[in-house]
Design an enzyme around this catalytic site. Sequence first.
Site, PDB file in Angstrom:
ATOM      1  N   GLU A   1      23.464  38.806 -21.264  1.00  0.00           N
ATOM      2  CA  GLU A   1      23.532  39.627 -22.263  1.00  0.00           C
ATOM      3  C   GLU A   1      24.799  39.390 -23.048  1.00  0.00           C
ATOM      4  OE1 GLU A   1      23.771  43.651 -21.030  1.00  0.00           O
ATOM      5  OE2 GLU A   1      24.514  43.111 -19.158  1.00  0.00           O
TER       6      GLU A   1
ATOM      7  N   HIS B   1      10.791  25.882  -4.463  1.00  0.00           N
ATOM      8  CA  HIS B   1       9.261  26.052  -5.037  1.00  0.00           C
ATOM      9  C   HIS B   1       9.305  26.060  -6.447  1.00  0.00           C
ATOM     10  CE1 HIS B   1       8.563  27.063  -0.764  1.00  0.00           C
ATOM     11  NE2 HIS B   1       9.679  27.770  -1.088  1.00  0.00           N
TER      12      HIS B   1
ATOM     13  N   GLU C   1      22.252  40.263 -11.006  1.00  0.00           N
ATOM     14  CA  GLU C   1      23.320  41.090 -11.995  1.00  0.00           C
ATOM     15  C   GLU C   1      24.133  40.034 -12.479  1.00  0.00           C
ATOM     16  OE1 GLU C   1      23.126  43.651 -13.093  1.00  0.00           O
ATOM     17  OE2 GLU C   1      25.228  44.013 -13.701  1.00  0.00           O
TER      18      GLU C   1
END
Length: 614
Positions: free
Chosen positions: A494, A510, A487
Amino acid sequence: MCGIVGYVGNKSVADILVDGLEQLEYRGYDSSGVAVMNKEEITVFKAIGKLNNLRTELSKHVGEFEKATMGIGHIRWATHGAPTVLNAHPHTCNCGNLVLVHNGIIENYKELREMLTKEGCVFRSQTDTEVVAHLVARMYAKTKDLAEAVRQASKQIEGAYALCVMHNNHKNTLVLTKRNAPLLVGIGEGEFFAASDVPAIIKHTKKAMYLNDNQVVVLTPDKMTLTDSEGNILPQKIEILPWEPVALSKMGYKHYMLKEIHEQPDVIRNILVGKLHAPDENIILNEVKLTKETLKNLNRIQIIACGTSLHAAMVGKYIIENFCGIAVDVEASSEYIYRRTVTDEHTLVIGVSQSGETADTLTAIKQSKAKGSHILIITNRPDSAMAREADSLVPVNAGIEVSVAATKSYTAQLMAFYLLALYMAEVKESVSKEELKNLKAEMMILPQKIEQVLSTTEEIQKSARKYSSTKDFIYVARGINFPTALEGALKLKEISYINATGYPAGELKHGPIAMLDETMPVLSILMNGCVYEKLLSNSEEAKARNARMIALTNSKDEKLDDLFENIIRVPDVDELYSPLLAIIPLQLLAYYIAEFLGKDVDQPRNLAKSVTVE
Ligand code: M6R
């Protein structure tokens, strides 16, 4: 995603339309237009870009419409066709006598366009909407009855629509209809308003009627007639909207987003009023109909949502599994709806949506309802389409959220999940009375803790300046705060357009660790709890690759001073509630970075507040 307004009455219409559109600007803002009924005929004005461009366009033609008292307006978020003047609404039929605005998507527009083209219609835009203008006009040519023409055209349309139609032959009549898109009528003295959402009309009236799917309304200055899809007269359900116009003011803040971030302590207080009176009392969720029997028969819970609501859902999974011992899956609504889901009457399906309108979530809910699942909706809009599908409802009571970036609705959704999970734990008796009492006691002091976080705004503002020139940003966390990382990253990308990503910290090695170097900020959400030490090790690994390390923490651990170049502190809190505190500095960080970069914080590019298309 677009916004619609309409007016018929005795006042000068242009200002009413443009003011209404301004209140809906959060729904889309790439072009806009109005059609007004002058003495002789309808005149259409359009502009691309923000609403101010339409204002400028109108200011050049004041004499042409100042006496007009009926009209329709639209603000667009482009789906079919680029944001151009030709594609902007209102759209007209061939002869220009019929004009309409539309919110939604006409799914069979290609077939209709082909058919209408063969019949001689000339298309001027690339939109799906224009087919409706031609189609209604074609029906009108046969029936000479505008409402009947709308009814007949609706029967040929597939998809979602809210329509507001006017015609040169009906100088004081608006016709409205809808399916799977919101539309309401505001009722004044000798006047009616039409709108796709309350903010457009609340300044004028609190008396309103919501339309149901396939209903058709005819409005003249002194009369409203409601019919079903066959033309039968229906009774009108008029209600008083529980809204105050002041909710739509910035209250002195530079942006709605900042105001909404600062409203969060009061939002949480309001949510608790009436739902939790004292730590040793039960949680009251009047509209939740989950009995002990229903909960016993559940195999699983599925939570479906999009965007920020999806992140709240991920925290919800964690706490429901923790308190209730029921398996929970979380899925993006858009992924849920196009596959064979294992959902049945033993599944509780929870839909989470600020707007209650998001098309993917609404479709997912309808699908699972058809399979017999109990539907529980968590929404900020108890008047929404999604709420109407609910068997159980948890209203989040955040008040209107105007900024496109969700902030207070997120923390309110988290609160809804805490209350719901504890409520279910009470019903199931899956948590001891003592533990429940402690959890409720801590819940009741969360607003003060959020206030403490907000009092450090200046520090966060300084950090924002420091990182505002970065091109990328990584947020890492583990466990219940992994959704906080997602979030926080969503907020930053945005509104600032910086490439920000949230990772579960254990996943860094990874793959993503390859991206780390001395230019990359890595923000670790290091809350005291079961994953603290693990996340500390992951942060060490990132530091060893020279990343610019930032901690967001409630720990007093002195080791952190060596490891991190910047530390953002929040008050201590039970790990389970930590997402509620941790997100606040991340909202502020995103806000101040975007503000420092001079971005349009409340209306970021390409976005809209309500995503009513799949
Ligand atoms: O109204 P909804 O909660 O269903 O909207 C879902 C997303 O579009 C929304 O959460 C979006 O991600 C936020 N506005 C981003 O801040």
